[in-house]
Write an enzyme that holds these catalytic residues in place. Structure first.
Site, short mmCIF file in Angstrom:
data_model
loop_
_atom_site.label_atom_id
_atom_site.label_comp_id
_atom_site.label_asym_id
_atom_site.label_seq_id
_atom_site.Cartn_x
_atom_site.Cartn_y
_atom_site.Cartn_z
CG ASN A 80 -2.27 -0.75 1.04
OD1 ASN A 80 -2.63 -1.08 -0.22
ND2 ASN A 80 -2.74 -1.31 1.99
CG ASP A 130 -14.25 -4.34 5.99
OD1 ASP A 130 -15.38 -4.45 6.10
OD2 ASP A 130 -13.62 -3.99 4.76
NE ARG A 135 -16.40 -5.01 3.57
CZ ARG A 135 -15.88 -4.35 2.48
NH1 ARG A 135 -16.76 -4.15 1.28
NH2 ARG A 135 -15.03 -3.41 2.76
CG ASN A 153 -7.46 -8.97 0.80
OD1 ASN A 153 -7.93 -10.00 0.59
ND2 ASN A 153 -6.59 -8.35 0.12
CE LYS A 173 -17.16 -0.26 1.99
NZ LYS A 173 -16.47 0.15 0.79
CB CYS A 188 -7.71 -2.89 8.27
SG CYS A 188 -9.18 -2.26 8.56
CB SER A 189 -7.04 -0.98 3.94
OG SER A 189 -6.05 -1.94 3.65
CG ASP A 190 -10.33 1.89 3.37
OD1 ASP A 190 -9.81 2.78 3.15
OD2 ASP A 190 -10.91 1.27 2.34
#
EC number: 3.1.3.95
Length: 621
Positions: A248, A341, A382, A273, A378, A336-338
């Site tokens: 990333n 999750d 999801r 992920n 989300k 995590c990333s956003d």
């Protein structure tokens, strides 16, 4: 109804997918605006909610008719044989349209009417108050304050309006940090441990690339560290595999540079992920749906899917978080990333390990509202609620529920609720019957006016909470203040009641859980009988001279006692009471209640090699 061409088809066969002799039931198939209904010749009903349908497949025409295979999000699989190809084609096209709606207003929640007035609807939505939950934790306090910086969703659209931040963090610091974090999701408080004065905070990855830095973000992390008077260093948990986080960086994102942040210790925990998880679940379902599989082949397929290894990774991350707080008195920042999750998984599970309140029925609802709904998991994407990108669908919340189930297996006395409660919640993240899980964030839910147009799930579950009570729950659960699960590989089992809950002919067994439930009911009945007897004795003591209660007297107290007549070992067991209320909530008939017969034992130790007849598969690494 414009999508429905054929409403009724007779002489339809429902195949048993695990029968080696292709057993089937013949009946009538009905298509309504909300459900697909099959009624067999014995008047047994099978209800399938349109929103539960994940895929519909029309197979090649055979001599017996046209096969129609339906895969559901709650892991039901049905295989119909429709006599006429034209009828099958009409049903197929209708289900394709009805199972994938283009807009929220067409979902079941907007037409579902449980006959409550507006006042009752509002009370249902007010049942969970997150402001009260933070007060229970002990915030605001001298170190943490309620910030109004995001009151109008101007800083972060996917965060809630009310956020708790360090008291020394000014609004310019918050705004600056948000610009340096993916999707504007800057570090905020998720859980506060009063005894340790340590915090669980959450955010998204920094936009650091290979060398970028942000002074405001560094100051905000320093403020979180200073908000802990016991331990000045803090952990930053990146829930991704390190290689993913490094990749990333090439996209201008990545992870914190320890040289730029004082008093932090960095920890990668390696949860994969959403795409890996989706693929893993698909492999698991393929193994589950294979007919005539040997025990060894099932174990091999289960291990190859990697599903239980992913569950273990999530659990290990939560354990690390809990130990950082309880053992080292350190605050922890999770991302995590956003940050919607894996971050939600770890923060909620870590809180569950630390706080016994979240292990109650009401507390578990609060936990889901706090760490999943309010912080913008989300759910719509999801769970594939609308006709969108299938690559955004992933079983993130299902994994969380499975982790909780594993905890209930290791600590059967620590949870007020049974697995039936977890299964019911899983049912409704996909049913779209209630408004709680619609949309992707709070801002979107407010725009949809869900509190005015739909109903909340929680009051319905609380109304029927007796169905979900764990008979092994100890009222002295304070003994389990902090749970310390053992995550050796063989402690992770295949959750049969989740993935085979509808396959009633697959290795039926009697449930120890159900035996305990019936024992409780029998004990209550016996206690009532004793009171009745005592009352009768008191009334007739002047007539009884020898002090012996006659057979006639016993019969007059309780002449027909099925509980006393029926042997416990041969009594039919049911995990949940079957009634119309259950049918209303689940969208399935009482006769088709999938919770019967398949509950796993809570505390029985099992050998390393177990027959599939017992519904258990161990993970081997």
């Amino acid at each position: 109804m414009e999508h429905i061409r054929t409403t009724k088809v007779e002489q339809v066969k429902l195949l048993d997918r695990f029968s080696t002799s292709n057993k089937s039931l013949t009946g009538t198939l009905y298509l309504t605006a909300t459900h697909l209904l099959f009624i067999d010749s014995h008047q047994k009903e099978t209800w399938i909610l349109h929103h539960h349908i994940a895929s519909v497949e029309k197979l090649a025409l055979t001599t017996s008719g046209c096969p129609l295979v339906i895969q559901c999000k709650n892991f039901r699989t049905v295989h119909f044989i429709v006599p006429r190809e034209r009828d099958c084609h009409d049903i197929y096209n209708s289900l394709l349209q009805l199972s994938k709606q283009a807009k929220y207003e067409d979902l079941y929640a907007f037409s579902y009417n449980p006959k409550q007035n507006d006042s009752e609807r509002l009370q249902g939505w007010q049942l969970i108050d997150l402001a009260e939950e933070y007060k229970r934790m002990g915030v605001p306090n001298s170190h943490w304050q309620l910030s109004d910086a995001n009151r109008d969703y101007k800083i972060c659209e996917t965060y809630p309006r009310e956020l708790y931040v360090p008291r020394i963090a000014s609004k310019p610091i918050i705004v600056g940090s948000s610009k340096f974090r993916s999707k504007g999701r800057f570090p905020v408080l998720s859980y506060y441990h009063q005894d340790k004065e340590a915090a669980i905070c959450r955010c998204s990855q920094p936009l650091s690339g290979f060398s970028a830095r942000c002074l405001e973000d560094e100051h905000l992390l320093q403020a979180i560290s200073k908000a802990n008077p016991v331990n000045r260093y803090m952990y930053v948990m990146d829930t991704r595999p390190k290689l993913n986080a490094m990749a990333n960086r090439a996209a201008g994102k990545g992870y914190e540079n320890e040289d730029n942040y004082s008093n932090i210790r960095f920890q990668f925990v390696g949860i994969e992920n959403i795409h890996v998880m989706r693929s893993s679940l698909q492999k698991l379902l393929e193994v589950n749906g294979t007919k005539g599989l040997s025990v060894n082949d099932f174990y091999s397929g289960l291990e190859s899917s990697g599903w239980l290894r992913h569950i273990k990774a999530v659990m290990d991350a939560a354990i690390f978080l809990a130990k950082a707080i309880t053992v080292e008195n350190a605050s922890v920042l999770v991302h995590c990333s956003d940050g919607w999750d894996r971050t939600s998984q770890v923060c909620s599970l870590g809180s569950l390990l630390l706080d016994s309140y979240y292990r109650t029925i009401k507390g578990f609802m609060v936990l889901i509202e706090k760490d999943w709904i309010s912080f913008g998991h989300k759910f719509s994407e999801r769970c594939g609620q609308l006709d969108g990108d299938p690559k955004e669908v992933s079983p993130v919340f299902t994994q969380f529920l499975e982790c909780v189930w594993h905890l209930t297996e290791q600590f059967p006395q620590a949870f007020e609720f049974s697995e039936a409660f977890l299964l019911q919640i899983h049912e409704h993240i996909h049913s779209c019957q209630f408004g709680n899980f619609l949309g992707n964030c709070q801002k979107e839910r407010e725009e949809l006016k869900l509190k005015e147009k739909t109903y909340s799930l929680w009051p319905f579950l609380l109304e029927d909470q007796k169905k979900y009570l764990n008979p092994l729950y100890s009222s002295e659960s304070h003994r389990f203040t902090v749970l310390e699960p053992n995550t050796v590989s063989f402690n992770f089992k295949f959750w049969r009641n989740m993935y085979h809950q509808f396959d009633r002919t697959l290795h039926p067994r009697q449930s120890v859980f159900n035996i305990i439930m019936n024992m409780n009911e029998q004990n209550k009945q016996l206690e009532k009988d004793i009171k009745d007897l005592e009352s009768k004795i008191k009334q007739r003591k002047n007539k009884q001279t020898d002090g012996i209660l006659t057979k006639e007297l016993l019969h007059s107290v309780h002449p027909e006692s099925p509980n006393l007549k029926t042997s416990l070992c041969f009594k039919e067991q049911t995990l949940l009471p079957v009634n119309d209320a259950l049918r209303t909530i689940e969208g399935s008939s009482p006769a088709d209640n999938r919770y019967s017969e398949y509950a796993e034992e809570f505390s029985k130790s099992e050998p390393a090699v177990v027959s599939l007849e017992y519904g258990v598969a161990r993970m081997t690494c």
